[in-house]
Design a protein around this motif. Sequence first.
Motif, PDB file in Angstrom:
ATOM      1  N   LEU A  95       0.831  -1.197   0.000  1.00 59.38           N
ATOM      2  CA  LEU A  95       0.000   0.000   0.000  1.00 59.38           C
ATOM      3  C   LEU A  95       0.866   1.248   0.000  1.00 59.38           C
ATOM      4  O   LEU A  95       2.054   1.198   0.335  1.00 59.38           O
ATOM      5  CB  LEU A  95      -0.909   0.024   1.238  1.00 59.38           C
ATOM      6  N   ASP A  96       0.268   2.352  -0.356  1.00 61.12           N
ATOM      7  CA  ASP A  96       0.895   3.651  -0.159  1.00 61.12           C
ATOM      8  C   ASP A  96      -0.190   4.633   0.277  1.00 61.12           C
ATOM      9  O   ASP A  96      -1.376   4.294   0.343  1.00 61.12           O
ATOM     10  CB  ASP A  96       1.617   4.136  -1.419  1.00 61.12           C
ATOM     11  N   LEU A  97       0.216   5.853   0.580  1.00 59.29           N
ATOM     12  CA  LEU A  97      -0.725   6.827   1.124  1.00 59.29           C
ATOM     13  C   LEU A  97      -1.862   7.123   0.147  1.00 59.29           C
ATOM     14  O   LEU A  97      -3.017   7.296   0.556  1.00 59.29           O
ATOM     15  CB  LEU A  97       0.005   8.127   1.485  1.00 59.29           C
ATOM     16  N   ASP A  98      -1.575   7.151  -1.155  1.00 62.69           N
ATOM     17  CA  ASP A  98      -2.627   7.433  -2.137  1.00 62.69           C
ATOM     18  C   ASP A  98      -3.674   6.332  -2.169  1.00 62.69           C
ATOM     19  O   ASP A  98      -4.883   6.605  -2.263  1.00 62.69           O
ATOM     20  CB  ASP A  98      -2.008   7.612  -3.533  1.00 62.69           C
ATOM     21  N   ILE A  99      -3.246   5.079  -2.065  1.00 65.95           N
ATOM     22  CA  ILE A  99      -4.193   3.959  -2.053  1.00 65.95           C
ATOM     23  C   ILE A  99      -5.055   4.021  -0.803  1.00 65.95           C
ATOM     24  O   ILE A  99      -6.280   3.840  -0.859  1.00 65.95           O
ATOM     25  CB  ILE A  99      -3.440   2.613  -2.129  1.00 65.95           C
ATOM     26  N   VAL A 100      -4.423   4.307   0.328  1.00 70.95           N
ATOM     27  CA  VAL A 100      -5.164   4.414   1.578  1.00 70.95           C
ATOM     28  C   VAL A 100      -6.152   5.578   1.506  1.00 70.95           C
ATOM     29  O   VAL A 100      -7.305   5.467   1.956  1.00 70.95           O
ATOM     30  CB  VAL A 100      -4.197   4.589   2.764  1.00 70.95           C
ATOM     31  N   ARG A 101      -5.720   6.679   0.925  1.00 73.84           N
ATOM     32  CA  ARG A 101      -6.589   7.852   0.821  1.00 73.84           C
ATOM     33  C   ARG A 101      -7.831   7.538  -0.020  1.00 73.84           C
ATOM     34  O   ARG A 101      -8.947   7.942   0.336  1.00 73.84           O
ATOM     35  CB  ARG A 101      -5.818   9.021   0.202  1.00 73.84           C
ATOM     36  N   LEU A 102      -7.674   6.813  -1.093  1.00 73.90           N
ATOM     37  CA  LEU A 102      -8.810   6.434  -1.932  1.00 73.90           C
ATOM     38  C   LEU A 102      -9.775   5.520  -1.177  1.00 73.90           C
ATOM     39  O   LEU A 102     -10.999   5.642  -1.306  1.00 73.90           O
ATOM     40  CB  LEU A 102      -8.318   5.739  -3.212  1.00 73.90           C
ATOM     41  N   ALA A 103      -9.222   4.601  -0.393  1.00 80.16           N
ATOM     42  CA  ALA A 103     -10.070   3.685   0.381  1.00 80.16           C
ATOM     43  C   ALA A 103     -10.857   4.446   1.443  1.00 80.16           C
ATOM     44  O   ALA A 103     -12.068   4.233   1.614  1.00 80.16           O
ATOM     45  CB  ALA A 103      -9.213   2.602   1.029  1.00 80.16           C
ATOM     46  N   VAL A 104     -10.184   5.342   2.149  1.00 81.40           N
ATOM     47  CA  VAL A 104     -10.827   6.109   3.217  1.00 81.40           C
ATOM     48  C   VAL A 104     -11.924   7.008   2.649  1.00 81.40           C
ATOM     49  O   VAL A 104     -12.990   7.175   3.262  1.00 81.40           O
ATOM     50  CB  VAL A 104      -9.766   6.934   3.974  1.00 81.40           C
ATOM     51  N   ALA A 105     -11.698   7.561   1.465  1.00 84.06           N
ATOM     52  CA  ALA A 105     -12.655   8.482   0.854  1.00 84.06           C
ATOM     53  C   ALA A 105     -14.007   7.821   0.590  1.00 84.06           C
ATOM     54  O   ALA A 105     -15.042   8.497   0.543  1.00 84.06           O
ATOM     55  CB  ALA A 105     -12.086   9.045  -0.444  1.00 84.06           C
ATOM     56  N   GLN A 106     -14.013   6.507   0.441  1.00 84.49           N
ATOM     57  CA  GLN A 106     -15.260   5.791   0.167  1.00 84.49           C
ATOM     58  C   GLN A 106     -16.231   5.837   1.345  1.00 84.49           C
ATOM     59  O   GLN A 106     -17.422   5.552   1.182  1.00 84.49           O
ATOM     60  CB  GLN A 106     -14.960   4.332  -0.172  1.00 84.49           C
ATOM     61  N   PHE A 107     -15.737   6.200   2.521  1.00 90.54           N
ATOM     62  CA  PHE A 107     -16.579   6.190   3.706  1.00 90.54           C
ATOM     63  C   PHE A 107     -17.126   7.570   4.062  1.00 90.54           C
ATOM     64  O   PHE A 107     -17.883   7.701   5.034  1.00 90.54           O
ATOM     65  CB  PHE A 107     -15.799   5.616   4.892  1.00 90.54           C
ATOM     66  N   VAL A 108     -16.760   8.590   3.295  1.00 92.92           N
ATOM     67  CA  VAL A 108     -17.244   9.947   3.573  1.00 92.92           C
ATOM     68  C   VAL A 108     -18.640  10.112   2.977  1.00 92.92           C
ATOM     69  O   VAL A 108     -18.892   9.758   1.834  1.00 92.92           O
ATOM     70  CB  VAL A 108     -16.287  11.005   3.007  1.00 92.92           C
ATOM     71  N   GLY A 109     -19.554  10.629   3.788  1.00 91.89           N
ATOM     72  CA  GLY A 109     -20.944  10.790   3.375  1.00 91.89           C
ATOM     73  C   GLY A 109     -21.858   9.960   4.249  1.00 91.89           C
ATOM     74  O   GLY A 109     -21.462   9.482   5.309  1.00 91.89           O
ATOM     75  N   GLU A 110     -23.086   9.781   3.801  1.00 94.69           N
ATOM     76  CA  GLU A 110     -24.024   8.937   4.550  1.00 94.69           C
ATOM     77  C   GLU A 110     -23.768   7.483   4.184  1.00 94.69           C
ATOM     78  O   GLU A 110     -23.819   7.117   3.011  1.00 94.69           O
ATOM     79  CB  GLU A 110     -25.474   9.314   4.235  1.00 94.69           C
ATOM     80  N   ILE A 111     -23.490   6.670   5.185  1.00 95.68           N
ATOM     81  CA  ILE A 111     -23.183   5.264   4.960  1.00 95.68           C
ATOM     82  C   ILE A 111     -23.967   4.412   5.950  1.00 95.68           C
ATOM     83  O   ILE A 111     -24.576   4.927   6.886  1.00 95.68           O
ATOM     84  CB  ILE A 111     -21.674   4.971   5.110  1.00 95.68           C
TER      85      ILE A 111
END
Length: 305
Positions: A95-111
Amino acid sequence: MINGVIVINKPQHMTSFDVVSRMRRILNQKKIGHTGTLDPMATGVLPICIGDATKIVDFLMDRTKTYVCEMKLGEATDTGDQWGTVVDTASVPTLDLDIVRLAVAQFVGEIEQIPPMYSAIKINGRKLVDLARQGVEVERKPRKITIYSMDHLTFDRDKIGFTVKCSKGTYVRTLCEDIAKTLGTLGHMTALTRTSSEPFTMDMAVSLEQLEAEGAAAHLVSIETALVHFPIFAVELDEQHRKMLDNGVKFDLKAFADPCFSVAEMGMNPSSVSESLYRLYVNQAFYGICMDSAGKRILKKRFDD
């Protein structure tokens, strides 16, 4: 009797109820309650309502929370945090920070989030945590939550750090597990600090030891100030309508709006948040909370008595 809110910086190894019990001894007062549970492992902002301020607990529990969190990849625990027993392991992909950032972004919003077994939620009258300690797992329905933001992201091999701003009912432990799954591995929470529980922040928080040494007066937040996140509505009432209001008669307060009321003169800032609840001022003095209902604006809770 003391009335108001004191923001405690909760230490590890204490439950929220432990803090309440300790404060009852420190303040020699029984009418005390907290505004949202923090796990024993977690630290940080825990607003404690005292005296008449216990009437506003529900108005504070629904507000936005902010946490600083750390998590570890590659291991799952039964509790979802580092105090639990490791129940499964998995390799951590490259992994790298960009991959982690993309994964984390999926959880922003109503879930939707499935509450953990190690939680105080009750099903059929029994706490999930009590069932979990007996080795019993039951089906839990997903709950809608809102993740407003996840930032200050850090990554180092198998460790991730972030700050999350979220709605009431969010389990950060579960968020850590779900982020790990999105990254193709397992994970658990290793540290959690609540830095704000709107409208209270860490710079307002005091340790129990400091409170015991200095007393409550220096750290007490008034009920009026604790509700600063609600917009202001002011009325000018004659004697007849004031008595009606004092006696609990429900009438439309909008007809008595005070156009001369000045927020600036009160030394306060109006809330920018749109609410159906308002801080009510009667004849220039804080009175309580009013609410919109069926086209009317009526008294909901009185605090001036």
